[in-house]
Design a protein around this motif. Structure first.
Motif, short mmCIF file in Angstrom:
data_model
loop_
_atom_site.label_atom_id
_atom_site.label_comp_id
_atom_site.label_asym_id
_atom_site.label_seq_id
_atom_site.Cartn_x
_atom_site.Cartn_y
_atom_site.Cartn_z
N ALA A 25 0.80 -1.22 0.00
CA ALA A 25 0.00 0.00 0.00
C ALA A 25 0.84 1.28 0.00
O ALA A 25 0.37 2.32 -0.45
N GLN A 26 2.08 1.21 0.48
CA GLN A 26 2.92 2.41 0.56
C GLN A 26 3.93 2.55 -0.59
O GLN A 26 4.65 3.53 -0.64
N VAL A 27 4.01 1.58 -1.48
CA VAL A 27 5.07 1.60 -2.50
C VAL A 27 5.00 2.86 -3.36
O VAL A 27 6.01 3.54 -3.57
N HIS A 32 7.34 8.24 -4.65
CA HIS A 32 7.24 9.69 -4.83
C HIS A 32 8.13 10.43 -3.84
O HIS A 32 8.76 11.44 -4.19
N SER A 33 8.20 9.96 -2.61
CA SER A 33 9.07 10.58 -1.61
C SER A 33 10.54 10.45 -2.02
O SER A 33 11.31 11.41 -1.88
N HIS A 39 15.65 14.47 -6.08
CA HIS A 39 15.68 15.73 -6.84
C HIS A 39 16.23 16.86 -5.97
O HIS A 39 17.05 17.67 -6.42
N ALA A 40 15.79 16.90 -4.72
CA ALA A 40 16.23 17.96 -3.81
C ALA A 40 17.73 17.95 -3.56
O ALA A 40 18.33 19.00 -3.33
N LEU A 72 12.84 0.87 4.10
CA LEU A 72 13.66 1.68 3.20
C LEU A 72 14.36 2.76 4.00
O LEU A 72 13.75 3.40 4.85
N ARG A 73 15.65 2.92 3.69
CA ARG A 73 16.41 4.06 4.20
C ARG A 73 17.06 4.74 3.00
O ARG A 73 17.61 4.07 2.13
N LEU A 74 16.99 6.05 2.96
CA LEU A 74 17.62 6.85 1.91
C LEU A 74 18.46 7.90 2.60
O LEU A 74 17.98 8.59 3.51
N TRP A 75 19.73 8.01 2.20
CA TRP A 75 20.59 9.01 2.81
C TRP A 75 21.59 9.54 1.80
O TRP A 75 21.84 8.94 0.77
#
Length: 152
Positions: A25-27, A32-33, A39-40, A72-75
């Motif tokens: 449900a969150q994919v 998008h996040s 992009h940021a 998920l971790r994004l850094w």
């Protein structure tokens, strides 16, 4: 008078952009996040598209093959964006991990890891009976001087 208790203060890691558990449900929302964060921090154009597609493949694999959910971790590291997707599935066979060949065009599955590897700058996989963690990275463009514009 009692002495004050010393406390260790651990600074918050400002390079961590996302840390989130997910299921099917969150994919889409999570993708998008990731797109917004990437992009940021400077990913643009084809490099942004490639990175997001690679992350999407890892998210989808975690849901389909890793027990239905993941983390998920994004850094951001100096000069690099890193994404890690972990699951609690049964792991990936060494035969599958060692196979770096492109899947046949008419193959319905088996594209996820291959695409993630092809679309990212680097990919590391840790896998076993308790789950799999896949880490991908993409270099970031050097910081621009004041007045310069990033290429699209």
């Amino acid at each position: 008078m009692p002495r004050p208790t010393r406390r260790t203060v651990v600074p918050i890691d400002t390079t961590l952009l996302i840390a989130e558990a997910f299921d099917q449900a969150q994919v889409t929302e999570l993708r998008h996040s990731v797109t917004s964060c990437a992009h940021a921090v400077g990913l643009r154009g084809q490099r942004l598209d490639d990175f997001v597609l690679a992350v999407n493949e890892l998210l989808t694999n975690a849901v389909r093959h890793g027990g239905g959910r993941g983390w998920l971790r994004l850094w951001r590291q100096p000069g690099r964006l890193v994404c890690e997707v972990a699951d609690h599935g049964r792991g990936i066979s060494s035969r599958r991990l060692d196979d770096r060949s492109r899947p046949a065009p008419d193959t319905a599955g088996g594209w996820g890891l291959w695409l993630a590897r092809e679309l990212s700058d680097a990919m590391d996989v840790e896998t076993g009976p308790a789950g799999t963690t896949v880490r991908i990275g993409m270099p970031l463009a050097p910081a621009l001087d004041a007045g310069e514009r990033a290429p699209d």
